[in-house]
Scaffold this motif. Structure first.
Motif, short mmCIF file in Angstrom:
data_model
loop_
_atom_site.label_atom_id
_atom_site.label_comp_id
_atom_site.label_asym_id
_atom_site.label_seq_id
_atom_site.Cartn_x
_atom_site.Cartn_y
_atom_site.Cartn_z
N SER A 144 0.73 -1.11 -0.07
CA SER A 144 -0.11 -0.01 -0.08
C SER A 144 0.81 1.07 0.05
O SER A 144 0.51 2.16 -0.78
CB SER A 144 -1.16 0.13 1.16
OG SER A 144 -1.63 1.10 1.13
N LEU A 145 2.06 1.20 0.76
CA LEU A 145 2.72 2.37 1.01
C LEU A 145 3.64 2.58 -0.36
O LEU A 145 3.92 3.77 -0.55
CB LEU A 145 3.61 2.30 2.18
CG LEU A 145 2.88 2.35 3.63
CD1 LEU A 145 3.84 2.06 4.60
CD2 LEU A 145 2.33 3.85 3.76
N ARG A 146 3.78 1.54 -1.15
CA ARG A 146 4.52 1.82 -2.52
C ARG A 146 3.37 2.22 -3.60
O ARG A 146 3.61 2.60 -4.96
CB ARG A 146 5.13 0.69 -2.96
CG ARG A 146 6.27 0.32 -2.25
CD ARG A 146 7.11 -1.02 -2.69
NE ARG A 146 6.18 -2.11 -2.14
CZ ARG A 146 6.60 -3.40 -2.40
NH1 ARG A 146 7.73 -3.53 -2.75
NH2 ARG A 146 5.71 -4.45 -1.93
N GLY A 147 2.26 2.52 -3.18
CA GLY A 147 1.24 2.81 -4.11
C GLY A 147 0.14 1.99 -4.90
O GLY A 147 -0.40 2.07 -6.01
N HIS A 148 0.51 0.68 -4.42
CA HIS A 148 -0.43 -0.34 -5.10
C HIS A 148 -1.79 -0.52 -4.84
O HIS A 148 -1.94 -0.02 -3.41
CB HIS A 148 0.28 -1.61 -4.71
CG HIS A 148 1.78 -1.67 -5.45
ND1 HIS A 148 2.59 -2.69 -4.58
CD2 HIS A 148 2.58 -1.05 -6.08
CE1 HIS A 148 3.94 -2.76 -5.38
NE2 HIS A 148 4.00 -1.59 -6.06
N THR A 149 -2.61 -0.99 -5.31
CA THR A 149 -3.88 -1.29 -4.78
C THR A 149 -3.94 -2.35 -3.92
O THR A 149 -3.48 -3.52 -4.62
CB THR A 149 -5.07 -1.24 -6.11
OG1 THR A 149 -4.98 -0.17 -6.65
CG2 THR A 149 -6.18 -1.61 -5.61
N VAL A 150 -4.43 -2.45 -2.73
CA VAL A 150 -4.61 -3.68 -2.04
C VAL A 150 -5.88 -4.26 -1.51
O VAL A 150 -6.84 -3.07 -1.17
CB VAL A 150 -4.08 -3.32 -0.64
CG1 VAL A 150 -4.09 -4.55 0.37
CG2 VAL A 150 -2.48 -3.07 -0.83
N VAL A 151 -6.39 -5.24 -1.94
CA VAL A 151 -7.74 -5.74 -1.99
C VAL A 151 -7.67 -6.96 -1.04
O VAL A 151 -6.75 -7.93 -1.12
CB VAL A 151 -8.24 -6.27 -3.35
CG1 VAL A 151 -9.61 -6.97 -2.95
CG2 VAL A 151 -8.28 -5.15 -4.49
N VAL A 152 -8.45 -6.91 0.07
CA VAL A 152 -8.45 -7.96 1.11
C VAL A 152 -9.91 -8.71 0.81
O VAL A 152 -10.78 -8.00 0.70
CB VAL A 152 -8.47 -7.54 2.36
CG1 VAL A 152 -8.64 -8.49 3.55
CG2 VAL A 152 -6.81 -6.73 2.61
N TRP A 153 -9.72 -10.07 0.74
CA TRP A 153 -11.07 -11.03 0.41
C TRP A 153 -10.82 -12.13 1.45
O TRP A 153 -10.09 -12.47 1.95
CB TRP A 153 -10.87 -11.33 -1.09
CG TRP A 153 -10.12 -12.39 -1.27
CD1 TRP A 153 -8.50 -12.16 -1.54
CD2 TRP A 153 -10.32 -13.64 -1.35
NE1 TRP A 153 -8.02 -13.65 -1.68
CE2 TRP A 153 -9.06 -14.58 -1.47
CE3 TRP A 153 -11.37 -14.59 -1.36
CZ2 TRP A 153 -8.81 -15.81 -1.73
CZ3 TRP A 153 -11.19 -15.86 -1.32
CH2 TRP A 153 -9.98 -16.61 -1.61
N SER A 154 -12.23 -12.76 1.27
CA SER A 154 -12.15 -14.05 2.32
C SER A 154 -13.38 -14.98 1.57
O SER A 154 -14.59 -14.23 1.29
CB SER A 154 -12.64 -13.49 3.72
OG SER A 154 -12.85 -14.89 4.38
N ALA A 155 -13.14 -16.15 1.66
CA ALA A 155 -14.31 -17.04 1.18
C ALA A 155 -15.32 -16.89 2.30
O ALA A 155 -16.49 -17.35 1.96
CB ALA A 155 -13.74 -18.39 1.32
N GLY A 156 -15.16 -16.63 3.43
CA GLY A 156 -16.05 -16.16 4.33
C GLY A 156 -16.87 -15.06 4.11
O GLY A 156 -17.81 -14.81 5.06
#
Length: 91
Positions: free
Chosen positions: A60-72
């Motif tokens: 994130s700090l390098r400017g990338h898009t971060v997506v968090v997901w879960s099968a839950g």
């Protein structure tokens, strides 16, 4: 409706066994983070996988898009992000 513009690269992190570990989930131990089980509302005490959390922050700090997901489900992913204090790092 406006679709957000994502920054390349896009990095995806799963919750379970990537950001948090369920190995001893129903037993309190020092350092574990308390959650409510999304399926039966009992208390969970999950271990944080610190090196993966740090990798998420770094992306994130390098400017990338971060997506968090879960099968839950999205609600569980959102809860993990909030409880780990990662809201400002996740899109």
């Amino acid at each position: 409706m406006s679709i957000p513009k994502l920054k390349e690269p896009i990095v995806y992190f799963d919750c379970d066994d990537t950001l948090v570990s369920w190995d001893h989930g129903y037993h309190y131990r020092e350092g574990a983070v308390e959650f409510e089980d999304p399926f039966n509302q009992s208390l969970l005490f999950l271990d944080v996988i610190k090196e993966h959390v740090e990798a998420l922050k770094s992306h994130s700090l390098r400017g990338h898009t971060v997506v968090v997901w879960s099968a839950g489900g999205a609600d569980w992913a959102e809860e993990v992000v909030k409880r780990l204090g990662l809201v400002k790092y996740v899109h």
